[in-house]
Design a protein around this motif. Structure first.
Motif, PDB file in Angstrom:
ATOM      1  N   ARG A   1       5.797  41.685  15.628  1.00 29.55           N
ATOM      2  CA  ARG A   1       4.789  40.619  15.622  1.00 29.55           C
ATOM      3  C   ARG A   1       4.585  40.096  14.194  1.00 29.55           C
ATOM      4  O   ARG A   1       4.543  38.886  13.969  1.00 29.55           O
ATOM      5  N   SER A   2       4.473  41.005  13.245  1.00 24.10           N
ATOM      6  CA  SER A   2       4.296  40.596  11.843  1.00 24.10           C
ATOM      7  C   SER A   2       5.534  39.882  11.322  1.00 24.10           C
ATOM      8  O   SER A   2       5.429  38.865  10.622  1.00 24.10           O
ATOM      9  N   LEU A   3       6.720  40.398  11.660  1.00 25.99           N
ATOM     10  CA  LEU A   3       7.968  39.801  11.194  1.00 25.99           C
ATOM     11  C   LEU A   3       8.138  38.385  11.749  1.00 25.99           C
ATOM     12  O   LEU A   3       8.445  37.439  11.008  1.00 25.99           O
ATOM     13  N   PHE A   4       7.920  38.222  13.051  1.00 22.81           N
ATOM     14  CA  PHE A   4       8.110  36.909  13.671  1.00 22.81           C
ATOM     15  C   PHE A   4       7.058  35.904  13.205  1.00 22.81           C
ATOM     16  O   PHE A   4       7.356  34.715  13.044  1.00 22.81           O
ATOM     17  N   ASN A   5       5.828  36.359  12.995  1.00 25.99           N
ATOM     18  CA  ASN A   5       4.774  35.457  12.540  1.00 25.99           C
ATOM     19  C   ASN A   5       5.091  34.896  11.158  1.00 25.99           C
ATOM     20  O   ASN A   5       4.990  33.684  10.923  1.00 25.99           O
TER      21      ASN A   5
END
Length: 565
Positions: free
Chosen positions: A199-203
């Motif tokens: 989630r953090s990477l894609f955001n």
């Protein structure tokens, strides 16, 4: 053969430079670019050309391939001057999660970090320029060699910014098979940890990235927005029920028939269609899976090419461990019938255990099912969701499931085969001996995860019925009432050759300690039900004599089975 088919080549330039068989899909480039969408998520089944399409997209737009008109000049995209001028004009970051299939979260995170580090190595030349200041160079080297958790989640965002400063143009980011590690995480039990990281990477990569021009993500499933896409409100989602890019992934029927003609195989059109047609994307029907078509053109033999290469472990687990409704509907599918179910294209992995709708949704997204029709909102009561009419995609998929179910009894195969022989011979003593061994060896295999008390025999029974269906399909029509309630679920095996094979009627019951004093009483109740309700009359009306009909009552109590006739 007048076409040179190369199996397993997923690099666009390799196909073009070596004049291997290729179906022109460059119209995708125009459709995608003209859409103007910031970030596009495209879901398609495995082996449907996602990786080749991403390779084609990278090599069309990437500055690394500037001046490579030879790759595209014979293809449809080159007819448009606007796109001839776009070729080779953008920095492109391209990566794939296809090979990230690790058993633990720690190994998965490490492999993703190693993959990103390789991108940093690839573009390391920009640190030798004056485009980056000293602090940026130091950060670049740190991420490339020793990135920590926070660095990893921001790494593609940083790399985009570095490339933007160097080239003076925003970047295109291509992420292939984004959901492969997520399926592994679900199966191996580290879903929550991976979701937090991705989630953090894609955001940071696709949402809060000022250096992003456009992005594409591909995968098999649309993982629920609440899981990893909660912050991506700029995401355009294209699933198998969407009309966009419907003919980009997979071969259309005209494309397949043209290829067959070039290979002198025009006479095989109807059989190829029976085996490999059946995929439906949006409103576009008659899509063929390209992996099987390529392999058929190469070998000219009919077999389960695509089904053999797909990762079927999750599908097998969900069907094998599913409740009676899942197994009963699966029985209908294997008999060539259709089922109706609501579908949610946002796959919620932590609902797959026991959620029937989630299971059918995953099977649809993975290509094992197709939509024949669906209810429209205007035709259903307000506040309800439409149901979809689903069927197995084609013969290849059906045979794949036959093999999967056959393998369920692998550990007890000798006893299972002996039980079948004894059943047709009317040897009840042998049936009891073999069946108890089969049940003992396979109960736990069908029964894992959370379940209500007393569900074990029911799950085993429905798996056993599927086994009968698969193993005896050549000789018998298998019929069952499929009604809820394990106690009155009967099975009839009607011979296709009555003069050669006996018919069989089976009735299954679980012992109720409140109603029956013994397992013997339960079994006798089952056989009495067969006779009182005259199940054999249907067979007699078809000319099968009474002495050709075997009737058996099955009683279950825990892992013990008692059979009477």
């Amino acid at each position: 053969m007048s076409v040179n088919v190369a199996i397993g080549v997923q690099d666009f330039s390799t196909l073009i430079e070596n004049h291997y068989f290729y179906v022109d899909k460059t119209a995708f480039l125009k459709e995608w670019w003209d859409s103007g969408d910031s970030v596009t998520l495209i879901t398609r089944p495995r082996r449907f050309g996602k990786t080749l399409t991403m390779s084609m997209t990278e090599q069309f737009f990437s500055m690394e391939y500037a001046g490579r008109s030879d790759l595209f000049e014979e293809l449809e995209i080159w007819n448009d001057e606007k796109y001839r001028n776009l070729q080779g004009t953008y920095p492109v970051i391209s990566l794939s999660f296809a090979n990230i299939k690790e058993p633990t979260y720690e190994l998965t995170q490490k492999k993703i970090c190693d993959l990103i580090a390789q991108l940093y190595f690839k573009f390391d030349f920009i640190t030798e320029s004056n485009a980056l200041i000293k602090e940026e160079v130091n950060l670049y080297k740190k991420i490339m060699n020793h990135m920590d958790y926070v660095d990893a989640t921001l790494s593609l965002n940083y790399l985009s910014g570095f490339l933007y400063k160097y080239y003076g143009k925003k970047v295109i980011i291509l992420l292939d098979e984004y959901d492969t590690p997520m399926q592994e995480a679900f199966v191996d039990g580290y879903w929550d940890e991976l979701v937090t990281f991705t989630r953090s990477l894609f955001n940071s990569t696709f949402k809060t990235n000022p250096a992003l021009e456009r992005g594409i993500m591909t995968g098999i499933t649309r993982v629920s927005k609440e899981s990893i896409f909660s912050d991506l409100n700029n995401l355009k989602v294209v699933t198998t029920t969407s009309d966009e890019y419907a003919t980009t992934f997979g071969f259309t029927e005209p494309e397949v028939f043209e290829a067959l003609g070039k290979c002198g195989l025009d006479s095989e059109k109807s059989e190829v269609k029976r085996w490999y047609d059946g995929f439906i994307f949006g409103e576009y029907k008659d899509i063929y899976n390209p992996w099987s078509i390529l392999n058929y053109l190469d070998s000219q033999q009919y077999t389960t090419y695509w089904a053999n290469t797909s990762a079927n472990s999750l599908v097998a687990k969900l069907v094998r461990e599913g409740n009676r409704n899942i197994k009963s509907k699966f029985e209908k599918l294997l008999c060539g019938e259709c089922i109706w179910s609501e579908i949610d294209e946002q796959i919620v992995y932590d609902q797959l255990n026991g959620n029937e709708q989630a299971v059918w949704s995953l099977l649809l997204a993975s290509g094992y099912l197709k939509v024949l029709s669906y209810e429209k909102y205007k035709d259903i009561p307000e506040g309800t969701e439409p149901k979809y009419q689903l069927a197995l995609t084609n013969l290849e998929v059906k045979l794949m499931f036959h093999r999967m179910i056959h393998d369920w009894f692998a550990m007890a195969r000798p006893d299972y085969n002996d039980f079948i022989k004894a059943m047709f011979a009317g040897d009840v003593d042998a049936m009891n001996e073999y069946m108890n061994r089969v049940a003992l060896q396979t109960f736990s295999y069908f029964d894992t995860g959370d379940r209500a008390s007393g569900a074990e025999p029911e799950r085993f029974y429905h798996g056993f019925v599927l086994g009968l269906l698969v193993d005896l399909q050549d000789r018998y029509y298998l019929k069952s009432n499929r009604e809820s309630g394990f106690g009155r679920y009967d099975v009839m095996l009607e011979p296709k050759n009555p003069g050669k094979d006996n018919a069989v009627i089976l009735e299954f019951k679980v012992r109720s300690t409140r109603k029956e004093k013994s397992l013997e009483e339960t079994a006798q109740s089952a056989i009495t039900q067969i006779r009182e309700r005259k199940y054999s009359e249907e067979l007699k009306m078809k000319g099968i004599t009474e002495d050709q009909i075997k009737e058996y009552g099955f009683a279950f109590e825990g892992k013990t089975v008692l059979i009477v006739d």
